[in-house]
Design an enzyme around this catalytic site. Sequence first.
Site, PDB file in Angstrom:
ATOM      1  N   ASP A 166       1.177  -1.397   0.053  1.00 57.52           N
ATOM      2  CA  ASP A 166      -0.031   0.050  -0.027  1.00 57.52           C
ATOM      3  C   ASP A 166       0.868   1.227  -0.054  1.00 57.52           C
ATOM      4  OD1 ASP A 166       1.057   0.354   2.625  1.00 57.52           O
ATOM      5  OD2 ASP A 166      -1.050   0.457   3.572  1.00 57.52           O
ATOM      6  N   HIS A 167       0.310   2.383   0.140  1.00 57.21           N
ATOM      7  CA  HIS A 167       0.832   3.675   0.148  1.00 57.21           C
ATOM      8  C   HIS A 167       2.331   3.601   1.242  1.00 57.21           C
ATOM      9  CE1 HIS A 167      -2.374   4.039   2.710  1.00 57.21           C
ATOM     10  NE2 HIS A 167      -1.771   5.044   3.480  1.00 57.21           N
ATOM     11  N   CYS A 205       3.393  -2.697   3.988  1.00 52.47           N
ATOM     12  CA  CYS A 205       2.539  -1.926   4.351  1.00 52.47           C
ATOM     13  C   CYS A 205       3.174  -1.059   5.363  1.00 52.47           C
ATOM     14  CB  CYS A 205       1.065  -2.066   4.676  1.00 52.47           C
ATOM     15  SG  CYS A 205       0.794  -3.166   6.393  1.00 52.47           S
ATOM     16  N   GLY A 206       2.625  -0.030   5.957  1.00 47.19           N
ATOM     17  CA  GLY A 206       3.450   0.624   6.969  1.00 47.19           C
ATOM     18  C   GLY A 206       3.849   0.035   8.214  1.00 47.19           C
ATOM     19  N   THR A 207       3.364  -1.057   8.729  1.00 51.84           N
ATOM     20  CA  THR A 207       3.681  -1.793   9.893  1.00 51.84           C
ATOM     21  C   THR A 207       3.843  -3.193   9.420  1.00 51.84           C
ATOM     22  OG1 THR A 207       1.582  -2.200  10.668  1.00 51.84           O
ATOM     23  CG2 THR A 207       2.565  -0.255  11.579  1.00 51.84           C
ATOM     24  N   GLY A 208       3.138  -3.629   8.203  1.00 45.46           N
ATOM     25  CA  GLY A 208       3.221  -5.144   8.039  1.00 45.46           C
ATOM     26  C   GLY A 208       2.104  -5.811   8.768  1.00 45.46           C
ATOM     27  N   GLY A 235      -1.458  -5.002   8.908  1.00 48.46           N
ATOM     28  CA  GLY A 235      -2.677  -5.082   8.342  1.00 48.46           C
ATOM     29  C   GLY A 235      -2.630  -6.140   7.090  1.00 48.46           C
ATOM     30  N   MET A 236      -1.494  -6.157   6.474  1.00 47.12           N
ATOM     31  CA  MET A 236      -1.326  -7.108   5.290  1.00 47.12           C
ATOM     32  C   MET A 236      -1.239  -8.415   5.996  1.00 47.12           C
ATOM     33  SD  MET A 236      -1.007  -5.433   2.238  1.00 47.12           S
ATOM     34  CE  MET A 236      -0.240  -4.405   1.296  1.00 47.12           C
ATOM     35  N   HIS A 256      10.472 -23.441  10.553  1.00 47.05           N
ATOM     36  CA  HIS A 256       9.318 -24.094  11.237  1.00 47.05           C
ATOM     37  C   HIS A 256       7.807 -23.946  10.670  1.00 47.05           C
ATOM     38  CE1 HIS A 256      12.004 -24.773  15.132  1.00 47.05           C
ATOM     39  NE2 HIS A 256      12.616 -25.073  14.160  1.00 47.05           N
ATOM     40  N   ARG A 261       8.175 -32.960  11.946  1.00 49.96           N
ATOM     41  CA  ARG A 261       7.243 -32.582  12.987  1.00 49.96           C
ATOM     42  C   ARG A 261       6.498 -31.263  12.702  1.00 49.96           C
ATOM     43  NH1 ARG A 261      12.035 -31.412  15.047  1.00 49.96           N
ATOM     44  NH2 ARG A 261      12.479 -29.511  16.411  1.00 49.96           N
ATOM     45  N   HIS A 262       7.267 -30.328  12.123  1.00 50.73           N
ATOM     46  CA  HIS A 262       6.783 -28.901  11.837  1.00 50.73           C
ATOM     47  C   HIS A 262       5.542 -29.133  10.737  1.00 50.73           C
ATOM     48  CE1 HIS A 262       9.789 -27.420  14.271  1.00 50.73           C
ATOM     49  NE2 HIS A 262      10.623 -28.109  13.415  1.00 50.73           N
TER      50      HIS A 262
HETATM   51  C1  RB5 Z   1      -1.768   3.205   6.299  1.00 45.56           C
HETATM   52  O1  RB5 Z   1      -1.789   4.301   6.912  1.00 45.56           O
HETATM   53  C2  RB5 Z   1      -1.601   1.951   7.174  1.00 45.56           C
HETATM   54  O2  RB5 Z   1      -2.454   1.968   8.283  1.00 45.56           O
HETATM   55  C3  RB5 Z   1      -1.074   0.759   6.500  1.00 45.56           C
HETATM   56  O3  RB5 Z   1      -0.035   0.862   5.685  1.00 45.56           O
HETATM   57  C4  RB5 Z   1      -0.601  -0.462   7.566  1.00 45.56           C
HETATM   58  O4  RB5 Z   1       0.235  -0.067   8.529  1.00 45.56           O
HETATM   59  C5  RB5 Z   1      -1.629  -1.077   8.067  1.00 45.56           C
HETATM   60  O5  RB5 Z   1      -1.447  -2.036   8.798  1.00 45.56           O
END
Ligand code: RB5
Length: 142
Positions: free
Chosen positions: A7-8, A64-67, A69-70, A97, A131-132
């Site tokens: 995303d952005h 994404c910004g934090t990873g 949401g993805m 694993h 086992r994994h």
């Molecule tokens: C977008 O602002 C932000 O919410 C998205 O990139 C992501 O971090 C969501 O988990």
Amino acid sequence: MIAIACDHGGYDLKKALCDWMDSRGMPYENLGTDSGDSVDYPEYAHRLAAGIADGTYEKGILVCGTGLGMSMAANRHPGVRAALCSESFSAAMSRRHNDANVLCIGGRVTGPEVAFEILEIFLGTPFDGDRHARRISKIEID
Ligand code: RB5
């Protein structure tokens, strides 16, 4: 084939990861987004994860910004095991694993050099099996 999407919030890091793969002659499919304009990350996560679930792609990379949401969206797809990694040990273990097939990285969390190291490990580390494999078979619920 590897697919990559963002995303952005992940656009700059995705571009850096694409440049890194290009410089190594690694083939991949870019599923967007292709600018820093605001978009909704689930649309990109679902596009890539659907391609993992139906066998079009072997592995995927979502930024994404934090990873977060993805990874949440991608993990709703049967057979998708998306791992959010910010360091190399987790990247290695996600393959050894967990047989992770999607790597999620936070573009506002992880710098490009660490992200390159994470990606190299993710793509180059085999699953330990044994086992994994049994444990992975217990992840999916009805
Ligand atoms: C977008 O602002 C932000 O919410 C998205 O990139 C992501 O971090 C969501 O988990």
